[in-house]
Design a protein around this motif. Structure first.
Motif: not given
Length: 227
Positions: A88-95, A201-204
């Motif tokens: 939904h948000s394109r956020k990296v939640v884990g890596w 970082r901006l996302h369209s």
């Protein structure tokens, strides 16, 4: 570039920005198409159904997470990066990074996401059919938290297109050089995700917001009198 300038308070048109970028010799980075496979789908472990079927939308955060693995060249050899992204948000939640491409890598990245997000049962976790994701180690961790597994069709990268897009951005915007060590590669990943991708970082697809700004807007409570 145009959206970033507007965000910083500069009033200008896209054509003007394009003109001055051409004049200054500024253009988007384009990485080479060299690629190695990080997916071993030749195994006898269970394969989950594809629950997304290329429908890459979610109504809320922590409804669908996407995950994949990529390689990072270093002078010591390849390091590997596993990432989990909220659809939904394109956020990296884990890596996590590792010198080894095994189930411990994906479970460690998942554990970080679970600790940071504490999702409710029923969240869908979508990946390819790689042996790391099909392993009992990974599947048991999903089951323990009530998460639902989904997998792409065999050899179809379009079934996990947003993850492919993230790794393309990472390789283009950060991993242009060959790192000296695994530790240096890990610092580069951390800087990219925590200092640039998530907060800036901006996302369209997010209305030209960063993932963190988008999530904060979603979570912001309505004030009295607002509707």
């Amino acid at each position: 570039m145009h959206r970033e300038l507007l965000k910083r308070g500069f009033q200008c048109s896209r054509n003007t920005v394009a003109k001055y970028m051409r004049k200054a010799g500024i253009q988007a980075n384009r990485r080479t198409k060299f690629r190695i496979s990080t997916t071993d789908s030749n195994h006898n472990e269970p394969i989950a159904n594809n629950l997304l079927e290329q429908k890459f939308s979610a109504e809320t955060i922590d409804q669908v997470w996407l995950t994949d693995i990529t390689y990072i060249p270093t002078k010591e050899g390849f390091s590997y990066l596993c990432v989990f992204i909220d659809l939904h948000s394109r956020k990296v939640v884990g890596w996590k990074t590792s010198r080894n491409i095994d189930s411990e890598l994906v479970v460690s990245a998942l554990t970080q996401a679970l600790v940071l997000r504490s999702p409710e049962a029923g969240l869908i976790v979508h990946s390819d059919r790689g042996s790391q994701y099909a392993s009992e180690h990974f599947r048991s961790r999903l089951t323990a938290h009530g998460l639902i597994q989904s997998m792409s069709r065999r050899g179809n990268c379009y079934d996990n297109a947003p993850m492919e897009s993230f790794f393309k951005s990472y390789k283009t915007e950060e991993a242009q050089q060959i790192y000296d060590t695994h530790e240096q590669a890990t610092r580069g990943v951390s800087d990219y995700i925590e200092c640039f991708y998530n907060p800036l970082r901006l996302h369209s697809s997010l209305g030209y917001q960063s993932p963190i700004d988008f999530e904060q807007a979603v979570k912001k409570p309505l004030l009295v009198g607002e509707s």
